[in-house]
Scaffold this motif. Structure first.
Motif, PDB file in Angstrom:
ATOM      1  N   LEU A   1       0.822  -1.214   0.000  1.00  0.00           N
ATOM      2  CA  LEU A   1       0.000   0.000   0.000  1.00  0.00           C
ATOM      3  C   LEU A   1       0.855   1.262   0.000  1.00  0.00           C
ATOM      4  O   LEU A   1       2.024   1.223   0.417  1.00  0.00           O
ATOM      5  CB  LEU A   1      -0.875   0.031   1.264  1.00  0.00           C
TER       6      LEU A   1
ATOM      7  N   SER B   1       3.184   2.174   3.028  1.00  0.00           N
ATOM      8  CA  SER B   1       3.546   0.954   3.767  1.00  0.00           C
ATOM      9  C   SER B   1       5.036   0.966   4.110  1.00  0.00           C
ATOM     10  O   SER B   1       5.469   0.324   5.072  1.00  0.00           O
ATOM     11  CB  SER B   1       3.195  -0.300   2.955  1.00  0.00           C
TER      12      SER B   1
ATOM     13  N   ILE C   1       3.374   0.290  -6.046  1.00  0.00           N
ATOM     14  CA  ILE C   1       2.263  -0.361  -5.337  1.00  0.00           C
ATOM     15  C   ILE C   1       1.984  -1.691  -6.006  1.00  0.00           C
ATOM     16  O   ILE C   1       1.786  -2.697  -5.349  1.00  0.00           O
ATOM     17  CB  ILE C   1       0.998   0.538  -5.360  1.00  0.00           C
TER      18      ILE C   1
ATOM     19  N   PRO D   1      -0.637  -3.196  -7.527  1.00  0.00           N
ATOM     20  CA  PRO D   1      -1.734  -3.759  -6.738  1.00  0.00           C
ATOM     21  C   PRO D   1      -2.315  -5.073  -7.272  1.00  0.00           C
ATOM     22  O   PRO D   1      -2.978  -5.774  -6.522  1.00  0.00           O
ATOM     23  CB  PRO D   1      -2.801  -2.661  -6.789  1.00  0.00           C
TER      24      PRO D   1
ATOM     25  N   LEU E   1      -3.980  -0.892   6.740  1.00  0.00           N
ATOM     26  CA  LEU E   1      -4.485   0.351   6.132  1.00  0.00           C
ATOM     27  C   LEU E   1      -4.528   1.459   7.192  1.00  0.00           C
ATOM     28  O   LEU E   1      -4.208   2.618   6.912  1.00  0.00           O
ATOM     29  CB  LEU E   1      -5.871   0.097   5.529  1.00  0.00           C
TER      30      LEU E   1
ATOM     31  N   THR F   1      -5.650   3.509  -4.017  1.00  0.00           N
ATOM     32  CA  THR F   1      -5.423   2.132  -3.551  1.00  0.00           C
ATOM     33  C   THR F   1      -5.711   1.991  -2.053  1.00  0.00           C
ATOM     34  O   THR F   1      -5.199   2.775  -1.247  1.00  0.00           O
ATOM     35  CB  THR F   1      -3.960   1.710  -3.825  1.00  0.00           C
ATOM     36  N   GLY F   2      -6.529   0.993  -1.721  1.00  0.00           N
ATOM     37  CA  GLY F   2      -6.850   0.733  -0.311  1.00  0.00           C
ATOM     38  C   GLY F   2      -8.120   1.439   0.128  1.00  0.00           C
ATOM     39  O   GLY F   2      -8.746   1.043   1.111  1.00  0.00           O
TER      40      GLY F   2
ATOM     41  N   TYR G   1      -6.152  -3.538  -3.530  1.00  0.00           N
ATOM     42  CA  TYR G   1      -4.774  -4.028  -3.416  1.00  0.00           C
ATOM     43  C   TYR G   1      -4.855  -5.535  -3.168  1.00  0.00           C
ATOM     44  O   TYR G   1      -5.451  -5.969  -2.176  1.00  0.00           O
ATOM     45  CB  TYR G   1      -3.995  -3.358  -2.262  1.00  0.00           C
TER      46      TYR G   1
END
Ligand SMILES: Nc1ncnc2c1ncn2[C@@H]1O[C@H](COP(=O)(O)OS(=O)(=O)O)[C@@H](OP(=O)(O)O)[C@H]1O
Ligand SMILES: Nc1ncnc2c1ncn2[C@@H]1O[C@H](COP(=O)(O)OP(=O)(O)O)[C@@H](O)[C@H]1O
Length: 199
Positions: free
Chosen positions: A35, A38, A107, A109, A135, A159-160, A165
């Motif tokens: 993510l 991250s 990412i 995903p 998250l 994303t997320g 993801y």
């Protein structure tokens, strides 16, 4: 599918194996996925410094940076993300051919897109590093303020939040950044590279 016709592959006399021998280590890609926030960039930047100090020849490709240049025509639709990862896979393949230990921080995903890159490369050349964080922590870190914008609707398809993801199923390395600090992450990756004969 190749759009061009009448093209013929031309071999070099200097091979990948010869380049690896000259450099004294194997070439591969450490493919960081996870993510936003991250920890992909933070860990890959710090790891590259340590590898460089050990005289390992590296190159790092980062999502934001590549989108300023090579991939400036791509956005964040599913199709554009797939094309982004396809191009980075091809660039990684060139870098591996050049004998470099390549680090990528995207990412990336979609599982299928990452699998395509794995299949593009030779066995052992794709080292998937899942940079795992909840998250909630990513949102709390929010170093670029993007989650805030995504929650307020200013960014769509983040994303997320409102884009998927897909977690890796069998990554070579998992780094849980809710548990492990940057030094711990680096030590884990160095141990993997050394135990598996890359460096
Ligand atoms: N909609 C949306 N979703 C996700 N991320 C977004 C989006 N818009 C901009 N950004 C910023 O772009 C960085 C991600 O680019 P990537 O090339 O890694 O994305 S992808 O692999 O094609 O999905 C990402 O960087 P990281 O935070 O380093 O992951 C963000 O800074
Ligand atoms: N264990 C950790 N590993 C990596 N980053 C961490 C960790 N704990 C907190 N952070 C912080 O989280 C943020 C991660 O941002 P970044 O590296 O840009 O992530 P990404 O590249 O995945 O978007 C940074 O602000 C970093 O200082």
């Amino acid at each position: 599918m190749t759009a061009s016709t009448n093209i013929v592959w031309h071999e070099s006399e200097v091979t990948k194996a010869a380049r690896q021998r000259a450099k004294g280590h194997k070439s591969a890609v450490l493919w960081f996925t996870g993510l936003s926030a991250s920890g992909k960039s933070t860990i890959s930047v710090a790891l590259e410094t340590v590898l460089h100090q050990k005289a390992i020849h590296t190159y790092r490709l980062d999502g934001d940076n590549v989108r300023f240049g090579l991939n400036k025509n791509l956005g964040f639709s599913p199709e554009d993300r797939t094309e982004n990862i396809r191009r980075i896979g091809e660039v990684s393949k060139l870098m591996i051919d050049a004998g470099l230990l390549t680090l990528t921080a995207f990412i990336s995903p979609y599982r299928e897109d990452r699998q395509q890159v794995r299949e593009l490369l030779e066995p052992g050349e794709f080292i998937e590093v899942y940079v795992k964080a909840s998250l909630e922590s990513c949102e709390e870190r929010d170093p670029k303020g993007l989650y805030k914008k995504a929650r307020s609707g200013e960014i769509k398809g983040f994303t997320g939040i409102d884009a998927p993801y897909e977690e890796p199923e069998n990554p070579e390395i998992v780094i849980d950044t809710d548990q492990l600090d940057v030094k711990g992450a680096i030590d884990l990756i160095l141990a993997y590279l050394s135990d598996n004969g890359y460096i």
